[in-house]
Design a protein around this motif. Structure first.
Motif, PDB file in Angstrom:
ATOM      1  N   GLY A  21       0.434  -1.420  -0.126  1.00 47.45           N
ATOM      2  CA  GLY A  21      -0.459  -0.112   0.074  1.00 47.45           C
ATOM      3  C   GLY A  21       1.305   0.959  -0.207  1.00 47.45           C
ATOM      4  N   GLY A  22       2.031   0.754   0.917  1.00 45.76           N
ATOM      5  CA  GLY A  22       3.215   2.330   0.506  1.00 45.76           C
ATOM      6  C   GLY A  22       3.831   2.959  -0.641  1.00 45.76           C
ATOM      7  N   PHE A  23       3.856   1.742  -1.541  1.00 46.08           N
ATOM      8  CA  PHE A  23       4.112   2.187  -3.250  1.00 46.08           C
ATOM      9  C   PHE A  23       2.965   2.379  -4.135  1.00 46.08           C
ATOM     10  CE2 PHE A  23       7.097  -1.137  -0.550  1.00 46.08           C
ATOM     11  CZ  PHE A  23       8.141   0.004  -1.189  1.00 46.08           C
ATOM     12  N   LEU A  24       1.679   2.709  -3.852  1.00 45.66           N
ATOM     13  CA  LEU A  24       0.833   2.836  -4.728  1.00 45.66           C
ATOM     14  C   LEU A  24       0.337   4.571  -4.180  1.00 45.66           C
ATOM     15  CD1 LEU A  24      -1.478   0.232  -4.410  1.00 45.66           C
ATOM     16  CD2 LEU A  24      -0.292   0.581  -5.792  1.00 45.66           C
ATOM     17  N   PRO A  25       0.084   5.380  -5.472  1.00 46.52           N
ATOM     18  CA  PRO A  25      -0.163   6.278  -5.506  1.00 46.52           C
ATOM     19  C   PRO A  25      -1.275   6.664  -3.910  1.00 46.52           C
ATOM     20  CG  PRO A  25       0.420   6.276  -7.438  1.00 46.52           C
ATOM     21  CD  PRO A  25       0.247   5.088  -6.936  1.00 46.52           C
ATOM     22  N   PRO A  26      -1.732   7.792  -3.481  1.00 48.97           N
ATOM     23  CA  PRO A  26      -2.651   7.887  -3.016  1.00 48.97           C
ATOM     24  C   PRO A  26      -4.296   7.887  -4.261  1.00 48.97           C
ATOM     25  CG  PRO A  26      -1.459   9.683  -2.361  1.00 48.97           C
ATOM     26  CD  PRO A  26      -0.732   9.335  -3.965  1.00 48.97           C
ATOM     27  N   ALA A  27      -4.246   8.206  -4.680  1.00 48.14           N
ATOM     28  CA  ALA A  27      -5.701   8.098  -5.731  1.00 48.14           C
ATOM     29  C   ALA A  27      -5.787   6.706  -5.715  1.00 48.14           C
ATOM     30  CB  ALA A  27      -5.716   8.441  -7.154  1.00 48.14           C
ATOM     31  N   GLU A  28      -4.668   6.086  -6.447  1.00 41.98           N
ATOM     32  CA  GLU A  28      -5.314   4.322  -5.717  1.00 41.98           C
ATOM     33  C   GLU A  28      -4.941   3.691  -5.271  1.00 41.98           C
ATOM     34  OE1 GLU A  28      -2.217   3.016  -8.215  1.00 41.98           O
ATOM     35  OE2 GLU A  28      -1.926   3.769 -10.327  1.00 41.98           O
ATOM     36  N   ARG A  29      -4.813   4.431  -4.700  1.00 41.25           N
ATOM     37  CA  ARG A  29      -4.861   3.537  -2.504  1.00 41.25           C
ATOM     38  C   ARG A  29      -6.049   4.363  -2.349  1.00 41.25           C
ATOM     39  NH1 ARG A  29       0.108   5.864  -0.912  1.00 41.25           N
ATOM     40  NH2 ARG A  29      -0.453   7.704  -0.078  1.00 41.25           N
ATOM     41  N   ARG A  30      -6.636   5.526  -2.370  1.00 45.19           N
ATOM     42  CA  ARG A  30      -8.612   5.328  -2.180  1.00 45.19           C
ATOM     43  C   ARG A  30      -9.730   4.536  -3.068  1.00 45.19           C
ATOM     44  NH1 ARG A  30      -7.087  10.783  -2.078  1.00 45.19           N
ATOM     45  NH2 ARG A  30      -7.325  10.782  -4.039  1.00 45.19           N
ATOM     46  N   SER A  31      -8.666   4.345  -4.515  1.00 47.97           N
ATOM     47  CA  SER A  31     -10.179   3.624  -5.534  1.00 47.97           C
ATOM     48  C   SER A  31      -9.691   1.809  -4.972  1.00 47.97           C
ATOM     49  CB  SER A  31      -9.340   3.557  -7.144  1.00 47.97           C
ATOM     50  OG  SER A  31      -9.416   4.838  -6.765  1.00 47.97           O
ATOM     51  N   SER A  32      -8.520   1.656  -4.161  1.00 49.57           N
ATOM     52  CA  SER A  32      -8.468   0.036  -4.003  1.00 49.57           C
ATOM     53  C   SER A  32      -9.529  -0.041  -2.091  1.00 49.57           C
ATOM     54  CB  SER A  32      -6.937  -0.122  -3.467  1.00 49.57           C
ATOM     55  OG  SER A  32      -6.127  -0.365  -4.878  1.00 49.57           O
ATOM     56  N   ALA A  33      -9.407   1.280  -1.483  1.00 45.10           N
ATOM     57  CA  ALA A  33     -10.345   0.953   0.052  1.00 45.10           C
ATOM     58  C   ALA A  33     -11.852   1.096  -0.771  1.00 45.10           C
ATOM     59  CB  ALA A  33      -9.781   2.182  -0.054  1.00 45.10           C
ATOM     60  N   LEU A  34     -11.756   2.166  -1.697  1.00 51.08           N
ATOM     61  CA  LEU A  34     -13.686   1.171  -2.260  1.00 51.08           C
ATOM     62  C   LEU A  34     -13.976   0.170  -2.648  1.00 51.08           C
ATOM     63  CD1 LEU A  34     -13.926   5.260  -4.131  1.00 51.08           C
ATOM     64  CD2 LEU A  34     -14.529   4.393  -1.701  1.00 51.08           C
ATOM     65  N   LEU A  35     -13.272   0.080  -3.410  1.00 51.35           N
ATOM     66  CA  LEU A  35     -13.494  -0.791  -3.990  1.00 51.35           C
ATOM     67  C   LEU A  35     -13.544  -2.687  -3.074  1.00 51.35           C
ATOM     68  CD1 LEU A  35     -13.309  -2.980  -6.604  1.00 51.35           C
ATOM     69  CD2 LEU A  35     -11.314  -3.583  -6.930  1.00 51.35           C
ATOM     70  N   GLY A  36     -12.712  -2.381  -2.187  1.00 51.97           N
ATOM     71  CA  GLY A  36     -12.633  -3.559  -0.818  1.00 51.97           C
ATOM     72  C   GLY A  36     -14.047  -2.744  -0.482  1.00 51.97           C
ATOM     73  N   TYR A  51     -16.556  -1.634  -1.814  1.00 46.90           N
ATOM     74  CA  TYR A  51     -17.947  -2.532  -2.051  1.00 46.90           C
ATOM     75  C   TYR A  51     -18.234  -3.919  -1.941  1.00 46.90           C
ATOM     76  CZ  TYR A  51     -18.616   2.634  -4.441  1.00 46.90           C
ATOM     77  OH  TYR A  51     -18.221   3.945  -4.077  1.00 46.90           O
ATOM     78  N   VAL A  52     -16.940  -5.012  -2.705  1.00 45.32           N
ATOM     79  CA  VAL A  52     -16.702  -5.879  -2.075  1.00 45.32           C
ATOM     80  C   VAL A  52     -17.439  -6.802  -0.795  1.00 45.32           C
ATOM     81  CG1 VAL A  52     -15.599  -8.291  -2.533  1.00 45.32           C
ATOM     82  CG2 VAL A  52     -14.953  -6.336  -3.570  1.00 45.32           C
ATOM     83  N   ALA A  53     -17.114  -5.692  -0.081  1.00 44.58           N
ATOM     84  CA  ALA A  53     -17.508  -6.307   1.607  1.00 44.58           C
ATOM     85  C   ALA A  53     -19.405  -5.933   1.351  1.00 44.58           C
ATOM     86  CB  ALA A  53     -16.801  -5.314   2.380  1.00 44.58           C
ATOM     87  N   LEU A  54     -19.388  -4.299   0.843  1.00 47.80           N
ATOM     88  CA  LEU A  54     -20.991  -4.962   1.627  1.00 47.80           C
ATOM     89  C   LEU A  54     -21.773  -5.746   0.224  1.00 47.80           C
ATOM     90  CD1 LEU A  54     -21.097  -1.014   0.815  1.00 47.80           C
ATOM     91  CD2 LEU A  54     -21.429  -1.904   3.041  1.00 47.80           C
ATOM     92  N   SER A  55     -21.212  -5.902  -1.411  1.00 48.79           N
ATOM     93  CA  SER A  55     -22.214  -6.921  -1.966  1.00 48.79           C
ATOM     94  C   SER A  55     -21.926  -8.187  -1.150  1.00 48.79           C
ATOM     95  CB  SER A  55     -21.321  -6.862  -3.194  1.00 48.79           C
ATOM     96  OG  SER A  55     -20.791  -6.125  -3.308  1.00 48.79           O
ATOM     97  N   LEU A  56     -21.045  -8.652  -0.510  1.00 46.00           N
ATOM     98  CA  LEU A  56     -20.976 -10.124   0.309  1.00 46.00           C
ATOM     99  C   LEU A  56     -21.681 -10.203   1.482  1.00 46.00           C
ATOM    100  CD1 LEU A  56     -17.333 -10.950   0.811  1.00 46.00           C
ATOM    101  CD2 LEU A  56     -19.214 -12.214  -1.208  1.00 46.00           C
ATOM    102  N   LEU A  57     -21.773  -8.880   1.863  1.00 41.48           N
ATOM    103  CA  LEU A  57     -22.855  -8.571   3.302  1.00 41.48           C
ATOM    104  C   LEU A  57     -24.354  -9.118   2.788  1.00 41.48           C
ATOM    105  CD1 LEU A  57     -23.499  -8.172   6.157  1.00 41.48           C
ATOM    106  CD2 LEU A  57     -22.975  -5.568   5.997  1.00 41.48           C
ATOM    107  N   LEU A  58     -24.532  -7.953   1.729  1.00 43.12           N
ATOM    108  CA  LEU A  58     -25.482  -8.340   0.866  1.00 43.12           C
ATOM    109  C   LEU A  58     -26.582  -9.353   0.394  1.00 43.12           C
ATOM    110  CD1 LEU A  58     -26.139  -4.527  -1.069  1.00 43.12           C
ATOM    111  CD2 LEU A  58     -27.284  -4.911   1.242  1.00 43.12           C
TER     112      LEU A  58
END
Length: 269
Positions: free
Chosen positions: A2-17, A19-26
């Protein structure tokens, strides 16, 4: 990583994670969640849009219907003008030839109170009688064509003998060719109307219209009777067996009209 990724990509990865968690929960607990509330909110939000779309659709349909009706009215006005002109010319020619001109018939509306006869109705009880100017011999029609004639008239009621009566006989002609015949009802081999007395040499085609010929004093001329359904030789092989589809459906009548029978001085000679 995570420390090697730019801030924008880190935020995208967090949002993707997320969304995946919410999908599994639903997927796991979605069936247990109350659905009436979200559906009600969705219906409230989209209701104005549905009404707008429905109003636009109705307006478009009304515009199309209005355009078609205007076109039909124009066509009928042109046709009506043509028929009026032909009627005037026809009356003038008949007057010059010394022939009777056709008269307009006064239609008296009546209600069909009851039908009688088995298996096909052969008589009808009407809501008007002698006190309303309905007399024996008057012709009974619907907007589609000939129904029969008045056989008995009482003070407030009358009994009409229909075309489906076995003793009924109507002088008719094929409208397009003038072929003459007598319309009768027969129950063999099945209940039907038949144009009888037509020689084998006369040409009658399926689909041609049949009207009253006026050769009988009982019925005025040119009242629609029906349409040719089937043509063939009769069992004797001497004349044609012409089956007629009636213009007026006996089983569907609720209202009819009575045409007063002409006075003796007005009858055909």
């Amino acid at each position: 990583m995570g420390g090697f990724l730019p801030p924008a990509e880190r935020r995208s990865s967090a949002l993707l994670g997320l969304y995946v968690a919410l999908s599994l929960l639903l997927l796991l607990i979605g069936d247990r969640l109350p659905q009436s509330g979200p559906r009600g909110v969705g219906a409230w939000i989209f209701a104005p849009f549905d009404r707008v779309v429905l109003s636009l659709d109705r307006a478009a349909a009304a515009w199309r219907d209005n355009r078609e009706l205007h076109q039909r009215i124009a066509e009928l006005e042109i046709e009506n003008a043509r028929l009026r002109l032909q009627g005037i010319e026809n009356d003038q020619l008949r007057e010059q030839l010394g022939l009777r001109t056709y008269r307009n018939y006064a239609l008296k509306p009546v209600e069909v109170l009851a039908l009688s006869g088995e298996p096909v109705p052969s008589a009808a009880t009407l809501s008007a009688g002698a006190h309303q100017g309905v007399h024996e011999g008057d012709v009974v029609v619907t907007r589609d064509g000939l129904l029969g004639r008045i056989g008995e008239s009482y003070p407030g009621l009358s009994r009409a003998v229909l075309l489906t009566d076995l003793n009924s006989a109507v002088a008719c002609e094929v409208e397009s060719t003038g072929v003459l015949g007598v319309l009768r009802f027969t129950s063999t081999p099945y209940p039907r109307l038949v144009l009888t007395g037509v020689p084998l040499s006369d040409t009658v085609r399926v689909g041609e219209r049949v009207v009253t010929s006026g050769l009988s004093r009982r019925y005025p001329r040119a009242i629609p009777v029906g349409q040719v359904r089937r043509v063939g030789p009769d069992p004797t092989g001497l004349v044609q067996d012409i089956e007629i589809e009636p213009a007026a459906r006996v089983s569907r009548i609720r209202h009819a009209f009575v045409i007063p029978h002409p006075a003796p001085a007005e009858d055909h000679p």
